[in-house]
Design a protein around this motif. Structure first.
Motif, short mmCIF file in Angstrom:
data_model
loop_
_atom_site.label_atom_id
_atom_site.label_comp_id
_atom_site.label_asym_id
_atom_site.label_seq_id
_atom_site.Cartn_x
_atom_site.Cartn_y
_atom_site.Cartn_z
N HIS A 158 -5.12 -30.29 2.71
CA HIS A 158 -5.25 -29.02 3.45
C HIS A 158 -5.53 -27.87 2.49
N GLY A 159 -6.09 -26.80 3.03
CA GLY A 159 -6.22 -25.57 2.25
C GLY A 159 -4.89 -24.84 2.23
N VAL A 160 -4.73 -23.94 1.30
CA VAL A 160 -3.48 -23.18 1.25
C VAL A 160 -3.39 -22.29 2.48
N LEU A 161 -2.20 -21.78 2.71
CA LEU A 161 -1.95 -20.91 3.86
C LEU A 161 -2.99 -19.79 3.87
N HIS B 110 0.78 -32.90 0.01
CA HIS B 110 2.18 -33.07 -0.36
C HIS B 110 2.57 -34.52 -0.13
N LEU C 59 3.33 -31.66 -4.93
CA LEU C 59 2.07 -30.91 -4.74
C LEU C 59 0.98 -31.57 -5.55
N GLN D 24 4.54 -30.51 6.18
CA GLN D 24 4.69 -29.07 5.96
C GLN D 24 4.22 -28.33 7.22
N PHE E 285 7.10 -17.52 4.00
CA PHE E 285 5.96 -17.21 3.13
C PHE E 285 5.40 -15.85 3.56
N PHE F 142 3.74 -24.65 9.34
CA PHE F 142 3.56 -23.21 9.21
C PHE F 142 3.65 -22.60 10.60
N GLU G 103 -5.19 -29.26 -1.26
CA GLU G 103 -3.95 -29.83 -1.81
C GLU G 103 -3.30 -30.73 -0.78
N1 LIG Z 1 2.34 -24.51 -2.56
C1 LIG Z 1 2.91 -24.08 -1.45
O1 LIG Z 1 4.10 -24.00 -1.32
N2 LIG Z 1 2.08 -23.74 -0.42
C2 LIG Z 1 1.05 -24.64 -0.07
O2 LIG Z 1 1.63 -25.93 0.06
C3 LIG Z 1 0.35 -24.26 1.17
O3 LIG Z 1 0.05 -25.18 1.96
O4 LIG Z 1 0.11 -23.05 1.33
#
Ligand SMILES: NC(=O)N[C@@H](O)C(=O)O
Ligand code: NI
Length: 160
Positions: free
Chosen positions: A123-126, A74, A147, A79, A57, A81, A72
């Motif tokens: 969680h919030g997005v990255l 999943h 998502l 997930q 990313f 990072f 959001e």
């Molecule tokens: N949508 C996506 O791939 N990214 C999110 O899931 C995120 O957590 O940033």
């Protein structure tokens, strides 16, 4: 608008939401003729009806104040990072409250930490806050939607 405080990311505080990927107090094993400390199996990876994939990313760093108006999750997988720099980023999570995010918590990494969100954790997005915004991401590759987004009734503000 309600302000959210930022706390340093620790494994204990983050445990209800996932795993912190970082050097541990002691290595699992020394490898490569003692030249490398291995810290094994730090994250609970979990993928239903799919497989694990590794992606990159490239996110633009956010500027303060941050408006948190959406979270959001999943439902089909964890997930992770893992930063590709030593810059801190914000990790925003919330407990589930009858299918919606509860009160969010905000953590800041120390630049040498990654995170693994467990399956279905809000969680919030990255959210990089400086640096190159490059992250390796380990999450589910598979068919169907993985998502779920929830737009908050009232937004929060985060100063950093
Ligand atoms: N949508 C996506 O791939 N990214 C999110 O899931 C995120 O957590 O940033
Ligand atoms: Ni996500």
């Amino acid at each position: 608008m309600t302000m959210l405080a930022i706390s340093p990311l620790t494994a204990a505080a983050f445990a209800p939401f996932g795993d912190v990927l970082q050097v541990q107090a002691a290595p699992s094993v020394m490898i490569n003729r003692g030249n490398c400390a291995r810290y094994s199996d730090l994250a609970g990876l979990d993928f239903s009806d799919g497989r694990a994939g590794i992606s990159v990313f490239h996110a633009k760093p956010y500027r303060s104040p941050l408006l948190l108006d959406m979270m959001e999750r999943h439902p089909q997988g964890s997930q992770a990072f893992i930063p590709m720099s030593d810059d801190p980023f914000l990790v925003i999570v919330a407990p589930d409250n009858d299918g919606k995010p509860g009160l969010p918590q905000v953590f800041e990494t120390d630049g040498l930490q990654g995170v693994n969100y467990h399956r279905n954790v809000w969680h919030g997005v990255l959210t990089p806050i400086r640096g190159n915004g490059l992250f390796t991401v380990v999450d589910r590759i598979g068919s169907g939607s993985n998502l779920e987004e929830h737009w908050l009734d009232s937004a929060y503000q985060i100063l950093f």
